[in-house]
Scaffold this active site. Structure first.
Site, PDB file in Angstrom:
ATOM      1  N   ARG A 173       0.821  -1.234   0.000  1.00  0.00           N
ATOM      2  CA  ARG A 173       0.000   0.000   0.000  1.00  0.00           C
ATOM      3  C   ARG A 173       0.845   1.270   0.000  1.00  0.00           C
ATOM      4  O   ARG A 173       0.381   2.306   0.468  1.00  0.00           O
ATOM      5  CB  ARG A 173      -0.966   0.058   1.193  1.00  0.00           C
ATOM      6  CG  ARG A 173      -1.897  -1.105   1.328  1.00  0.00           C
ATOM      7  CD  ARG A 173      -2.939  -1.195   0.207  1.00  0.00           C
ATOM      8  NE  ARG A 173      -3.609  -2.461   0.386  1.00  0.00           N
ATOM      9  CZ  ARG A 173      -3.154  -3.605  -0.155  1.00  0.00           C
ATOM     10  NH1 ARG A 173      -2.104  -3.621  -0.961  1.00  0.00           N
ATOM     11  NH2 ARG A 173      -3.792  -4.724   0.077  1.00  0.00           N
ATOM     12  N   SER A 226     -10.685  -0.737   4.172  1.00  0.00           N
ATOM     13  CA  SER A 226      -9.863  -0.962   5.368  1.00  0.00           C
ATOM     14  C   SER A 226      -9.251   0.356   5.822  1.00  0.00           C
ATOM     15  O   SER A 226      -8.578   1.030   5.047  1.00  0.00           O
ATOM     16  CB  SER A 226      -8.747  -1.956   5.059  1.00  0.00           C
ATOM     17  OG  SER A 226      -9.313  -3.219   4.817  1.00  0.00           O
ATOM     18  N   GLU A 297      -4.373   3.321   6.754  1.00  0.00           N
ATOM     19  CA  GLU A 297      -4.208   3.131   5.305  1.00  0.00           C
ATOM     20  C   GLU A 297      -4.925   4.275   4.566  1.00  0.00           C
ATOM     21  O   GLU A 297      -4.491   4.718   3.522  1.00  0.00           O
ATOM     22  CB  GLU A 297      -4.807   1.778   4.893  1.00  0.00           C
ATOM     23  CG  GLU A 297      -4.759   1.536   3.398  1.00  0.00           C
ATOM     24  CD  GLU A 297      -5.273   0.155   3.013  1.00  0.00           C
ATOM     25  OE1 GLU A 297      -5.007  -0.818   3.750  1.00  0.00           O
ATOM     26  OE2 GLU A 297      -5.939   0.053   1.981  1.00  0.00           O
TER      27      GLU A 297
HETATM   28  C1  LIG Z   1     -15.705  -1.054   0.096  1.00  0.00           C
HETATM   29  C2  LIG Z   1     -14.240  -0.792  -0.138  1.00  0.00           C
HETATM   30  C3  LIG Z   1     -13.373  -1.841  -0.312  1.00  0.00           C
HETATM   31  C4  LIG Z   1     -12.012  -1.605  -0.535  1.00  0.00           C
HETATM   32  N1  LIG Z   1     -11.187  -2.671  -0.718  1.00  0.00           N
HETATM   33  C5  LIG Z   1      -9.879  -2.457  -0.969  1.00  0.00           C
HETATM   34  C6  LIG Z   1      -8.997  -3.573  -1.188  1.00  0.00           C
HETATM   35  O1  LIG Z   1      -9.398  -4.717  -1.162  1.00  0.00           O
HETATM   36  N2  LIG Z   1      -7.703  -3.297  -1.439  1.00  0.00           N
HETATM   37  C7  LIG Z   1      -7.212  -2.027  -1.485  1.00  0.00           C
HETATM   38  O2  LIG Z   1      -6.008  -1.849  -1.725  1.00  0.00           O
HETATM   39  N3  LIG Z   1      -8.018  -0.976  -1.276  1.00  0.00           N
HETATM   40  C8  LIG Z   1      -9.340  -1.152  -1.023  1.00  0.00           C
HETATM   41  N4  LIG Z   1     -10.155  -0.073  -0.806  1.00  0.00           N
HETATM   42  C9  LIG Z   1      -9.591   1.280  -0.780  1.00  0.00           C
HETATM   43  C10 LIG Z   1      -9.618   2.018  -2.119  1.00  0.00           C
HETATM   44  O3  LIG Z   1     -10.698   1.564  -2.921  1.00  0.00           O
HETATM   45  C11 LIG Z   1      -8.316   1.874  -2.899  1.00  0.00           C
HETATM   46  O4  LIG Z   1      -7.225   2.404  -2.173  1.00  0.00           O
HETATM   47  C12 LIG Z   1      -8.410   2.561  -4.255  1.00  0.00           C
HETATM   48  O5  LIG Z   1      -7.332   2.183  -5.051  1.00  0.00           O
HETATM   49  C13 LIG Z   1      -8.439   4.078  -4.121  1.00  0.00           C
HETATM   50  O6  LIG Z   1      -8.777   4.620  -5.385  1.00  0.00           O
HETATM   51  P1  LIG Z   1      -9.502   6.031  -5.492  1.00  0.00           P
HETATM   52  O7  LIG Z   1      -9.544   6.400  -6.924  1.00  0.00           O
HETATM   53  O8  LIG Z   1     -10.815   6.004  -4.785  1.00  0.00           O
HETATM   54  O9  LIG Z   1      -8.470   6.941  -4.704  1.00  0.00           O
HETATM   55  P2  LIG Z   1      -8.733   8.255  -3.782  1.00  0.00           P
HETATM   56  O10 LIG Z   1      -9.309   7.848  -2.487  1.00  0.00           O
HETATM   57  O11 LIG Z   1      -9.529   9.217  -4.617  1.00  0.00           O
HETATM   58  O12 LIG Z   1      -7.272   8.724  -3.623  1.00  0.00           O
HETATM   59  C14 LIG Z   1      -6.347   7.945  -2.845  1.00  0.00           C
HETATM   60  C15 LIG Z   1      -4.956   8.526  -3.016  1.00  0.00           C
HETATM   61  O13 LIG Z   1      -4.541   8.341  -4.362  1.00  0.00           O
HETATM   62  C16 LIG Z   1      -4.195   9.596  -4.958  1.00  0.00           C
HETATM   63  N5  LIG Z   1      -4.616   9.543  -6.353  1.00  0.00           N
HETATM   64  C17 LIG Z   1      -5.851   9.205  -6.835  1.00  0.00           C
HETATM   65  N6  LIG Z   1      -5.841   9.239  -8.181  1.00  0.00           N
HETATM   66  C18 LIG Z   1      -4.591   9.628  -8.546  1.00  0.00           C
HETATM   67  C19 LIG Z   1      -3.964   9.855  -9.796  1.00  0.00           C
HETATM   68  N7  LIG Z   1      -4.609   9.704 -10.961  1.00  0.00           N
HETATM   69  N8  LIG Z   1      -2.658  10.237  -9.802  1.00  0.00           N
HETATM   70  C20 LIG Z   1      -1.969  10.406  -8.640  1.00  0.00           C
HETATM   71  N9  LIG Z   1      -2.521  10.201  -7.423  1.00  0.00           N
HETATM   72  C21 LIG Z   1      -3.817   9.816  -7.373  1.00  0.00           C
HETATM   73  C22 LIG Z   1      -4.955  10.642  -4.152  1.00  0.00           C
HETATM   74  O14 LIG Z   1      -4.317  11.909  -4.222  1.00  0.00           O
HETATM   75  C23 LIG Z   1      -4.913  10.039  -2.757  1.00  0.00           C
HETATM   76  O15 LIG Z   1      -3.686  10.336  -2.129  1.00  0.00           O
HETATM   77  C24 LIG Z   1     -11.517  -0.287  -0.577  1.00  0.00           C
HETATM   78  C25 LIG Z   1     -12.404   0.789  -0.409  1.00  0.00           C
HETATM   79  C26 LIG Z   1     -13.756   0.549  -0.199  1.00  0.00           C
HETATM   80  C27 LIG Z   1     -14.687   1.712  -0.054  1.00  0.00           C
END
Ligand SMILES: Cc1cc2nc3c(=O)[nH]c(=O)nc-3n(C[C@H](O)[C@H](O)[C@H](O)COP(=O)(O)OP(=O)(O)OC[C@H]3O[C@@H](n4cnc5c(N)ncnc54)[C@H](O)[C@@H]3O)c2cc1C
Length: 305
Positions: A173, A226, A297
């Site tokens: 992560r 998480s 996380e």
């Molecule tokens: C129900 C649920 C289940 C989940 N299960 C998992 C799992 O199994 N495994 C896991 O790893 N995570 C899980 N997550 C967490 C999350 O979905 C992941 O971390 C996901 O990859 C985040 O993507 P996002 O686009 O929503 O990022 P955001 O929350 O929008 O951003 C997260 C970070 O990434 C950065 N970021 C986003 N897009 C970019 C970009 N294009 N360029 C540079 N930086 C960027 C942001 O600035 C921020 O720092 C879960 C979340 C939920 C709600």
């Protein structure tokens, strides 16, 4: 306090708005406003947007906000929201191409449909491809960067560069530049190398993984997945549950009774401060009772309300 001057920009095809609540741009459905919010039309439009911002304008990137807590005081400057339902996915030269604004579950289904395997885990990660790259998202034995052939990054200057995994240090992560510096720029696209395999089996595996999630996670309530990383050799959820914290509430936020490593916003009325205080309380209780220091996380951004 200085008032935020909305940027005065020309020739853009995306949507710029001001004083926008970020609650609807995060899966926790909580948090304050962005001074400005930009929804780029595509990567070139985003580059044009960045080139026109003054160097003083702070830019914060969000994908689907599924790993982010925005404090109640909101975010100064401009928030760029990368999620784009029209984002491109394609197969080219044996690689799967994805715009960073594509939802990861869509990438999982696209890869499976095109006879690629090992992308199935992304079906249950409800963020964007860019967010999966920034977080090195993973589950069920899969991890985003394990399959990256190259990424495209838009630098703050508004120019694009292409990088390979060798340019990054990738861990559980976490992703930094290879020298340990924080990642710079915005991921705008990625090319993945997934092994060829059985499309029918890949689609069946997606179904199976989603069913496992429905059974174990509070997916019907606002949450951010998480909250804590798993400490080496253990599970954050096990430790939190062992401390009797399942169902423990603070204001509108609650440790999920279904999955102890999830904090839910059951009535949609939690303040970010409730969630943040609950995170701190869980950390303190787990440390006091087990000696383990849980690390968040989820990423916390913005100003306190
Ligand atoms: C129900 C649920 C289940 C989940 N299960 C998992 C799992 O199994 N495994 C896991 O790893 N995570 C899980 N997550 C967490 C999350 O979905 C992941 O971390 C996901 O990859 C985040 O993507 P996002 O686009 O929503 O990022 P955001 O929350 O929008 O951003 C997260 C970070 O990434 C950065 N970021 C986003 N897009 C970019 C970009 N294009 N360029 C540079 N930086 C960027 C942001 O600035 C921020 O720092 C879960 C979340 C939920 C709600």
């Amino acid at each position: 306090m200085m008032m935020h001057e909305p940027p005065n920009l020309v020739g853009l095809r995306g949507r710029l708005s001001h004083r926008v609540s970020l609650a609807k741009y995060t899966t926790w459905r909580a948090g304050g406003i962005a001074d400005s919010l930009y929804l780029p039309a595509d990567r070139d439009d985003l580059a044009s947007f960045l080139r026109q911002l003054t160097v003083f304008e702070a830019v914060t990137v969000l994908g689907l906000g599924s790993n982010t807590l925005v404090r109640d005081g909101g975010v100064r400057g401009t928030v760029v929201v990368m999620h784009n339902p029209g984002a491109a996915l394609a197969v080219m030269d044996g690689l799967v191409y994805a715009d960073a604004g594509a939802a990861s579950p869509k990438l999982a289904r696209f890869a499976a449909t095109h006879g690629c395997v090992e992308a199935e885990f992304l079906a249950g990660v409800p963020g964007t491809v860019g967010g999966a790259l920034a977080m090195n998202a993973g589950c069920y034995g899969g991890e985003a960067w394990r399959h990256v052939a190259r990424v495209e990054v838009l630098l703050p200057s508004g120019t694009f560069t292409v990088r390979t995994p060798a340019d990054y240090a990738i861990g559980y992560r976490t992703v930094t530049r290879a020298d340990g510096a924080p990642c710079d720029g915005i991921f705008t696209a990625a090319w993945f190398r997934f092994p060829q395999g059985d499309a029918v089996a890949a689609r069946a595996r997606i179904k199976e993984l989603l069913q496992a999630r429905i059974a174990s996670q509070p997916l019907g309530l606002p949450n951010a997945g998480s909250v804590f990383r798993n400490p080496p050799g253990d599970h954050a959820a096990r430790l939190i549950e062992a401390c009797g914290l399942k169902g423990h509430a603070r204001g509108g936020a609650m440790v999920s009774p279904k999955h102890a490593n999830f904090i839910v916003n059951p009535k949609g009325g939690a303040r970010a401060a409730d969630i943040e205080a609950l995170i701190a309380e869980v950390q303190a209780r787990v440390l006091a009772q087990t000696g383990v220091r849980l690390e968040a996380e989820v990423r916390v951004i913005g100003e306190a309300g």
